[in-house]
Design a protein around this motif. Structure first.
Motif, mmCIF file in Angstrom:
data_model
loop_
_atom_site.group_PDB
_atom_site.id
_atom_site.type_symbol
_atom_site.label_atom_id
_atom_site.label_comp_id
_atom_site.label_asym_id
_atom_site.label_seq_id
_atom_site.Cartn_x
_atom_site.Cartn_y
_atom_site.Cartn_z
ATOM 1 N N ARG A 120 -7.491 6.339 4.070
ATOM 2 C CA ARG A 120 -8.889 5.922 4.164
ATOM 3 C C ARG A 120 -9.054 4.586 3.444
ATOM 4 N NH1 ARG A 120 -11.081 9.925 1.951
ATOM 5 N NH2 ARG A 120 -11.818 11.061 3.789
ATOM 6 N N GLU A 121 -9.690 3.637 4.130
ATOM 7 C CA GLU A 121 -9.986 2.329 3.538
ATOM 8 C C GLU A 121 -11.368 1.890 4.008
ATOM 9 O OE1 GLU A 121 -8.018 -2.112 2.983
ATOM 10 O OE2 GLU A 121 -7.356 -0.802 4.605
ATOM 11 N N ASN A 122 -12.297 1.785 3.024
ATOM 12 C CA ASN A 122 -13.673 1.380 3.342
ATOM 13 C C ASN A 122 -14.270 2.279 4.418
ATOM 14 O OD1 ASN A 122 -13.467 -0.749 1.504
ATOM 15 N ND2 ASN A 122 -12.661 -2.151 3.087
ATOM 16 N N TYR A 123 -14.098 3.587 4.218
ATOM 17 C CA TYR A 123 -14.657 4.595 5.120
ATOM 18 C C TYR A 123 -14.047 4.548 6.520
ATOM 19 C CZ TYR A 123 -18.092 4.670 1.380
ATOM 20 O OH TYR A 123 -18.680 4.736 0.146
ATOM 21 N N ARG A 124 -12.922 3.890 6.664
ATOM 22 C CA ARG A 124 -12.235 3.823 7.952
ATOM 23 C C ARG A 124 -10.856 4.472 7.823
ATOM 24 N NH1 ARG A 124 -10.525 -0.649 9.710
ATOM 25 N NH2 ARG A 124 -10.596 -1.822 7.736
ATOM 26 N N ASP B 19 0.816 -1.214 0.000
ATOM 27 C CA ASP B 19 0.000 0.000 0.000
ATOM 28 C C ASP B 19 0.849 1.263 0.000
ATOM 29 O OD1 ASP B 19 -2.288 -1.497 -0.005
ATOM 30 O OD2 ASP B 19 -2.525 -1.461 2.181
ATOM 31 N N LYS C 107 -3.357 4.225 -1.471
ATOM 32 C CA LYS C 107 -4.705 4.459 -0.953
ATOM 33 C C LYS C 107 -4.924 5.954 -0.772
ATOM 34 C CE LYS C 107 -5.182 -0.014 1.350
ATOM 35 N NZ LYS C 107 -5.503 -0.733 2.606
#
Length: 545
Positions: free
Chosen positions: A222-226, A130, A158
């Motif tokens: 940010r990953e899946n709104y987290r 990432d 990301k």
């Protein structure tokens, strides 16, 4: 009275709460931790502490240390008041292994040391895919004080929310960031990354093998709104720094390429006296900073005045190399006609590719200075041959010498000749009589051109126009002494103060160094000198009569 007793008691209790605590502890939020991953170190005291903090300087020997933040809180439970003071900072380990976070002491209380395990990242680590960092040094080997370009590229796969990228570090080396970072997008192995690029200038100050400590990144994506914390660190680089050769002499200028060029304005090798020449020399070098470039100087040449301009230094990074330039300009003003040779200019430098001393050179240049055609005296017209003397040359003059025949004068010719002489004598007598009585005769008009020139000179002085004043000054001298240039005319006057002030005026026009010239004072001095010269000339003519 009661209030006076309570105030000291209150202050005593309050001061006791500031420094009185019985425990000091230290903890980390991650253990073990990955190489290049940030962890948070927390130091806590069970009391309110003000004006002091733990000494964490020893941590810099093993970790990348972030700034320290201080916080405190107070709570009351069942009438009992408690206070805590915390100090927090982020640490990052550059290599794997087992490290010890030392104990800390605050106001006589000491915390326990912490054993920290740092684990190497795996090649298939998800975080490594990432986000990762690549670095490169060009050239890979350097000489002492040679400038290398260290490029850092941070790849983020990301959505980045925030982050911090540290700077590289090197013992016995100067590291300076060049310009601002750039942001662009690249595709690596079929994946799209945002790439942040920074460039650093690295200059080693001593010879030997040194390690460039790679920069580290710590941030959130940010990953899946987290929000997810991420970190990365690059591999350190080892650089071999070579010493200055023992047989090298002169200013140390290590480079892969050095070039010295020049421009002339005007470009002709033939110029007129008083016409300024602009000589611009450009020194370009690869692999050195602009401060390392030596100043370019010119030798003084008799008959040509030189006025140096301010030097301009530039520096940029291109194709993995640091390129620096020094631009120096000189205004050359020829004073006397003749042929002049400007000597060769040479700059020594050390070629780091072939490892030997070389020279960047400008060859000698010869220029011809000619007199101003407007200052050359008008040739006198030869007297007309009297009609009474006739040189007759027959057609066959190739074999017969020329014969001069004098015509015999008749009596009326003699009468005309004598009458002419009588008229000339009468004219001279009348002129002499009128000269003895100037009050009855209108004053002879002055020469128009010099008078107008002086007026223009005074006007230019009042306006404070140095360029116009100098132009009018040269015009005046041209009318007064057509065969002389300004410097020769001033030397004949022999007024040192006037020559000095005019030299300042020339310097203000052709030199970059600010030169203060009072044009009104210069005009008054010039006018006084002209009046003295005129009175001296009139006195000399009177003595002749």
């Amino acid at each position: 009275m009661v209030i006076r007793l309570l105030i000291p008691l209150f202050l005593l209790i309050n001061s006791y709460s500031i420094w009185a605590f019985d425990t000091l502890s230290a903890s980390v939020d991650k253990n073990p931790v990955l190489v290049g991953e940030y962890l948070t170190l927390t130091i806590e005291a069970n009391g309110k502490v003000s004006g002091t903090q733990p000494d964490t300087s020893a941590l810099a020997q093993q970790f990348v240390v972030g700034p320290m933040s201080v916080g405190s809180r107070t709570s009351i439970i069942n009438g009992s008041m408690t206070s805590q003071t915390t100090w927090q900072m982020q640490l990052l380990a550059r290599s794997e292994g087992t490290f010890t976070i030392p104990s800390f002491t605050v106001n006589g209380n000491t915390s326990q040391p912490i054993t920290l395990t740092v684990v190497a990242r795996g090649k298939d680590d998800t975080d490594q895919k990432d986000i990762f960092i690549e670095t490169a040094l060009t050239p890979e080997s350097l000489y002492v004080q040679q400038a290398g370009l260290y490029k850092v590229k941070l790849y983020i796969g990301k959505d980045l929310l925030d982050g911090q990228l540290t700077s590289p570090a090197m013992n016995e080396g100067q590291i300076t960031q060049l310009g601002k970072q750039t942001e662009e997008y690249e595709v690596v192995d079929g994946r799209r990354y945002m790439v942040i690029t920074r460039e650093y200038l690295i200059q080693p100050q001593k010879s030997g093998n040194f390690t460039i400590e790679a920069p580290a990144f710590n941030g959130q994506v940010r990953e899946n709104y987290r929000r997810m914390a991420v970190s990365a660190i690059a591999e350190p680089l080892t650089v071999d720094v070579k010493a200055v050769p023992n047989d090298y002499t002169g200013d140390w200028l290590p480079s892969e390429l050095v070039d010295l060029s020049e421009e002339w304005q005007p470009s002709d090798n033939e110029v007129t006296v008083g016409t300024p020449i602009t000589r611009t020399m450009t020194l370009t070098a690869v692999g050195v900073t602009k401060e390392q470039l030596p100043d370019i100087t010119m030798e003084a040449i008799s008959g040509i005045r030189s006025y140096p301009d301010e030097s301009d230094r530039k520096q940029l990074a291109r194709d993995g190399r640091v390129i620096s330039q020094l631009i120096s300009s000189f205004a050359l003003v020829p004073q006397t006609p003749g042929t002049y040779t400007l000597p060769e200019i040479s700059v020594p430098w050390f070629n780091t590719v072939i490892k030997r001393l070389e020279y960047a050179t400008l060859p000698a240049r010869t220029i011809t200075v000619i007199a101003d055609v407007n200052q050359i005296a008008t040739p006198t017209v030869p007297a007309e041959v009297p009609s009474s003397v006739i040189a007759q040359t027959p057609n066959n003059s190739a074999s017969t010498p020329a014969t001069v025949v004098v015509e015999q004068k008749a009596w009326y010719d003699w009468l005309i000749l004598v009458s002419g002489y009588l008229l000339w004598i009468i004219t001279v007598v009348i002129w002499f009589v009128r000269r003895q009585k100037p009050e009855n005769v209108a004053a002879e008009p002055k020469k128009e051109v010099p008078e107008v020139t002086l007026k223009n000179l005074k006007k230019a002085a009042q306006l404070g126009d140095n360029t116009q004043f100098y132009a009018e000054l040269r015009l005046y001298v041209k009318h007064q002494a057509p065969t002389l240039n300004l410097d020769t005319w001033l030397s004949q006057l022999g007024v040192a103060e006037l020559s000095s002030e005019i030299a300042k005026l020339q310097a203000s026009l052709y030199s970059s160094h600010e030169q203060s010239v009072d044009l009104n004072a210069l005009y008054q001095l010039f006018e006084q000198t002209i009046k003295k010269k005129t009175m001296k000339d009139d006195k000399h003519l009177t003595q002749l009569y």
